[in-house]
Design an enzyme around this catalytic site. Structure first.
Site, PDB file in Angstrom:
ATOM      1  N   CYS A 378       0.898  -1.175   0.000  1.00  0.00           N
ATOM      2  CA  CYS A 378       0.000   0.000   0.000  1.00  0.00           C
ATOM      3  C   CYS A 378       0.930   1.217   0.000  1.00  0.00           C
ATOM      4  O   CYS A 378       1.782   1.351   0.889  1.00  0.00           O
ATOM      5  CB  CYS A 378      -0.877  -0.054   1.244  1.00  0.00           C
ATOM      6  SG  CYS A 378      -1.309   1.514   1.984  1.00  0.00           S
ATOM      7  N   CYS A 381       0.928   3.453   3.119  1.00  0.00           N
ATOM      8  CA  CYS A 381       1.503   2.746   4.278  1.00  0.00           C
ATOM      9  C   CYS A 381       3.009   2.623   4.123  1.00  0.00           C
ATOM     10  O   CYS A 381       3.766   2.740   5.090  1.00  0.00           O
ATOM     11  CB  CYS A 381       0.909   1.345   4.425  1.00  0.00           C
ATOM     12  SG  CYS A 381      -0.885   1.283   4.302  1.00  0.00           S
TER      13      CYS A 381
HETATM   14  P1  FAD Z   1      -2.027  -6.423  12.411  1.00  0.00           P
HETATM   15  O1  FAD Z   1      -1.879  -5.018  12.873  1.00  0.00           O
HETATM   16  O2  FAD Z   1      -1.736  -6.735  10.975  1.00  0.00           O
HETATM   17  O3  FAD Z   1      -1.089  -7.323  13.349  1.00  0.00           O
HETATM   18  C1  FAD Z   1      -0.710  -8.678  12.993  1.00  0.00           C
HETATM   19  C2  FAD Z   1      -0.463  -9.456  14.280  1.00  0.00           C
HETATM   20  O4  FAD Z   1       0.640  -8.867  14.983  1.00  0.00           O
HETATM   21  C3  FAD Z   1      -1.639  -9.381  15.261  1.00  0.00           C
HETATM   22  O5  FAD Z   1      -2.535 -10.409  15.013  1.00  0.00           O
HETATM   23  C4  FAD Z   1      -0.969  -9.512  16.610  1.00  0.00           C
HETATM   24  O6  FAD Z   1      -0.723 -10.877  16.917  1.00  0.00           O
HETATM   25  C5  FAD Z   1       0.382  -8.876  16.401  1.00  0.00           C
HETATM   26  N1  FAD Z   1       0.441  -7.496  16.898  1.00  0.00           N
HETATM   27  C6  FAD Z   1      -0.408  -6.476  16.594  1.00  0.00           C
HETATM   28  N2  FAD Z   1       0.019  -5.344  17.169  1.00  0.00           N
HETATM   29  C7  FAD Z   1       1.144  -5.641  17.862  1.00  0.00           C
HETATM   30  C8  FAD Z   1       2.037  -4.885  18.653  1.00  0.00           C
HETATM   31  N3  FAD Z   1       1.889  -3.573  18.829  1.00  0.00           N
HETATM   32  N4  FAD Z   1       3.064  -5.522  19.233  1.00  0.00           N
HETATM   33  C9  FAD Z   1       3.262  -6.828  19.058  1.00  0.00           C
HETATM   34  N5  FAD Z   1       2.462  -7.600  18.290  1.00  0.00           N
HETATM   35  C10 FAD Z   1       1.416  -7.021  17.700  1.00  0.00           C
HETATM   36  N6  FAD Z   1      -2.998   0.102   7.486  1.00  0.00           N
HETATM   37  C11 FAD Z   1      -3.668   1.279   7.379  1.00  0.00           C
HETATM   38  O7  FAD Z   1      -4.894   1.278   7.331  1.00  0.00           O
HETATM   39  N7  FAD Z   1      -2.995   2.476   7.352  1.00  0.00           N
HETATM   40  C12 FAD Z   1      -1.640   2.532   7.421  1.00  0.00           C
HETATM   41  O8  FAD Z   1      -1.049   3.614   7.368  1.00  0.00           O
HETATM   42  C13 FAD Z   1      -0.912   1.304   7.527  1.00  0.00           C
HETATM   43  N8  FAD Z   1       0.429   1.293   7.589  1.00  0.00           N
HETATM   44  C14 FAD Z   1       1.092   0.097   7.643  1.00  0.00           C
HETATM   45  C15 FAD Z   1       2.481   0.100   7.675  1.00  0.00           C
HETATM   46  C16 FAD Z   1       3.162  -1.097   7.701  1.00  0.00           C
HETATM   47  C17 FAD Z   1       4.671  -1.075   7.733  1.00  0.00           C
HETATM   48  C18 FAD Z   1       2.458  -2.334   7.684  1.00  0.00           C
HETATM   49  C19 FAD Z   1       3.207  -3.637   7.676  1.00  0.00           C
HETATM   50  C20 FAD Z   1       1.085  -2.336   7.673  1.00  0.00           C
HETATM   51  C21 FAD Z   1       0.381  -1.133   7.651  1.00  0.00           C
HETATM   52  N9  FAD Z   1      -1.008  -1.106   7.651  1.00  0.00           N
HETATM   53  C22 FAD Z   1      -1.664   0.085   7.561  1.00  0.00           C
HETATM   54  C23 FAD Z   1      -1.771  -2.341   7.873  1.00  0.00           C
HETATM   55  C24 FAD Z   1      -2.067  -2.514   9.383  1.00  0.00           C
HETATM   56  O9  FAD Z   1      -0.884  -2.362  10.153  1.00  0.00           O
HETATM   57  C25 FAD Z   1      -2.642  -3.893   9.723  1.00  0.00           C
HETATM   58  O10 FAD Z   1      -1.788  -4.890   9.218  1.00  0.00           O
HETATM   59  C26 FAD Z   1      -4.044  -4.115   9.184  1.00  0.00           C
HETATM   60  O11 FAD Z   1      -4.889  -3.074   9.603  1.00  0.00           O
HETATM   61  C27 FAD Z   1      -4.626  -5.455   9.701  1.00  0.00           C
HETATM   62  O12 FAD Z   1      -4.650  -5.427  11.113  1.00  0.00           O
HETATM   63  P2  FAD Z   1      -4.848  -6.680  12.055  1.00  0.00           P
HETATM   64  O13 FAD Z   1      -5.793  -6.280  13.115  1.00  0.00           O
HETATM   65  O14 FAD Z   1      -5.193  -7.872  11.226  1.00  0.00           O
HETATM   66  O15 FAD Z   1      -3.477  -6.953  12.772  1.00  0.00           O
END
Ligand code: FAD
Length: 448
Positions: A378, A381
């Site tokens: 993205c 992101c």
């Molecule tokens: P995710 O946030 O994908 O987390 C994956 C797993 O990691 C979780 O299931 C949990 O087990 C673990 N986890 C979660 N948080 C933590 C933590 N703080 N510490 C330790 N473990 C943890 N999305 C946007 O909408 N806007 C953005 O600007 C954006 N920027 C991004 C930048 C990067 C570098 C990346 C890799 C992703 C970005 N995304 C962004 C996507 C977003 O971060 C999530 O991946 C997405 O929203 C799905 O979220 P999720 O709830 O499935 O868990």
């Protein structure tokens, strides 16, 4: 002030969440003013589209959402003077020219009481090598005139919910957490990044999760009163590895906080604060909050440390009054950050036990995270991911490569400086959002 013990690099008796929130009430207006209202800090140049993911093929992960798109500045005349190529080349001279890695090593140490670059700020240095200086924690973002970089206004492209997620995002986070695996040889399954076939959390990442969970329990966090120092009771993991994990997890928590704070309600089409998102991703994981506040403390310390060296910095505006105004805004941020002394004691790291030998690995792992950012499919992101990782890399460089004894100052490029201050702005917004979300949650609970 409380004691700073080797196990806790933040003084537990002095730094609590409420301390940092109070500090942030002073920092936030100054950092917002700097990153929104100066050309220098509101723009960024980076290779956003020219690099491909070096670790796996992510053709299916392209984010087609409108919110994932970045609006770039394509016409030279729209690029602020401070960032124009002709301005950069004009400033290339004996003093501003990039010394090159060999020359950098041979260069005599600078005096402690000096600017980063006399008369001409180091920010004006044109960087034409894409390789790491041995002191870098990041793969540098090449800002040379000929490189395939794009200019962006950070104000026009705010970090917020984009809808990016699913397997692609999960793979990136998974790969990032695998970089917590130090002494990779002892973890053959996760050695290097050749792990694209697996989308599940690697063993090393699970270990660290477990460490963190223990920490969460021992802390018994009550958010406002908890100290940030704990982790002293965690067995088997040295300070450096724990710090590495906290930085990564805190960065993740900050990104999640912004997603929840600036969330697009896909039914109404309105941008709003999403309390449920905050509860699910942040509030119910106190260790994530702890890591985010830890990062706030870490970056506050880096800003305080680099601050005095920015007093004579030239911000390349080509306009002395704008340059002075930028300097004054930087000084205001540094002054606010300095209100919380002894926030983080970096001198305790890379000292004892296996610490010294871990420094190179710490750097290498962090550089890998910087490369993983090219796998974020993205655009928006990726922009903010790259910027924030660059910001952490710059902070680590300031904290760990800045020799207080010799007074040698690490060279910080313009992108590193802009990334560092914008990262501070992001963390400041996160702390503010968490404070507000907590109040919203309390109001909701009271109404039930
Ligand atoms: P995710 O946030 O994908 O987390 C994956 C797993 O990691 C979780 O299931 C949990 O087990 C673990 N986890 C979660 N948080 C933590 C933590 N703080 N510490 C330790 N473990 C943890 N999305 C946007 O909408 N806007 C953005 O600007 C954006 N920027 C991004 C930048 C990067 C570098 C990346 C890799 C992703 C970005 N995304 C962004 C996507 C977003 O971060 C999530 O991946 C997405 O929203 C799905 O979220 P999720 O709830 O499935 O868990």
């Amino acid at each position: 002030p409380g004691q700073i013990t080797p196990g806790s690099i933040i003084s537990d008796a002095c730094v609590t969440y409420s301390n940092l929130e109070e500090l942030n009430t002073r920092v936030k207006p100054t950092i917002d003013d700097l990153i929104r209202n100066t050309d220098f800090f509101s723009h960024y140049r980076l290779p956003l589209y020219s690099k491909t993911c070096p670790f796996w093929n992510d053709d299916n992960g392209i984010c087609g959402n409108y919110a994932c798109a970045v609006s770039t500045i394509d016409d030279e005349k729209d690029i602020p003077l401070a960032w124009r190529a002709d301005e950069l080349s004009k400033l290339q001279g004996p003093k501003a020219e990039h010394p090159g890695k060999k020359a950098q090593k041979e260069r005599p140490q600078r005096p402690l009481q000096g600017s980063l670059g006399e008369d001409v700020g180091e920010s004006c240095v044109v960087e034409y090598d894409d390789e790491c200086d041995e002191r870098d924690y990041c793969v540098p973002e090449d800002e040379s005139a000929g490189a395939k970089g794009v200019y962006v206004s950070l104000v026009q492209n705010p970090e917020r919910f984009t809808g990016y997620g699913g397997e692609s995002a999960k793979m990136v986070w998974d790969a990032i957490y695998r970089e917590n695996c130090f002494n990779k040889a002892s973890f053959p399954e996760s050695a290097g990044l050749g792990m694209s076939s697996s989308n599940s959390m690697g063993p090393a990442a699970q270990d660290f999760r477990a460490v963190l969970q223990n920490v969460g329990r021992q802390q018994a966090l009550t958010q406002t009163e908890s100290s940030l120092a704990p982790m002293t009771t965690v067995e088997d993991e040295c300070l450096e590895k724990r710090v590495f994990f906290r930085v990564v997890s805190g960065m993740h928590a900050s990104i999640s906080t912004h997603i929840c704070w600036d969330y697009l309600n896909q039914t109404s089409g309105e941008w709003q604060h999403n309390l449920q998102c905050y509860e699910d991703r942040i509030h119910t994981h106190p260790e994530r909050i702890s890591n985010l506040y830890f990062n706030y403390a870490l970056i506050t310390r880096a800003i305080s440390k680099i601050g005095p060296y920015l007093e004579d910095y030239t911000f390349c505006t080509g306009d002395p009054s704008q340059d002075n105004a930028t300097k004054a805004k930087v000084a205001a941020v540094v002054q606010a950050a300095l209100k919380q002394p002894e926030i983080f004691d970096e001198s305790l790291m890379f000292k004892n036990g296996e610490g010294p030998s871990l420094k190179q690995e710490f750097k290498d792992n962090f550089r890998n995270i910087s490369r993983i950012m090219d796998c974020v499919s993205c655009d928006k992101c990726r922009l903010w991911g790259k910027l924030q990782v660059n910001g952490y890399g710059s902070a680590l460089k300031v904290l760990f490569e800045f020799d207080n004894q010799s007074g040698e100052i690490p060279v910080l490029s313009r992108t590193e400086l802009v990334a560092l201050f914008n990262l501070y702005g992001r963390l400041s917004s996160s702390v503010n959002a968490i404070t507000k979300f907590r109040e919203m949650l309390e109001a909701k609970t009271a109404a039930e």
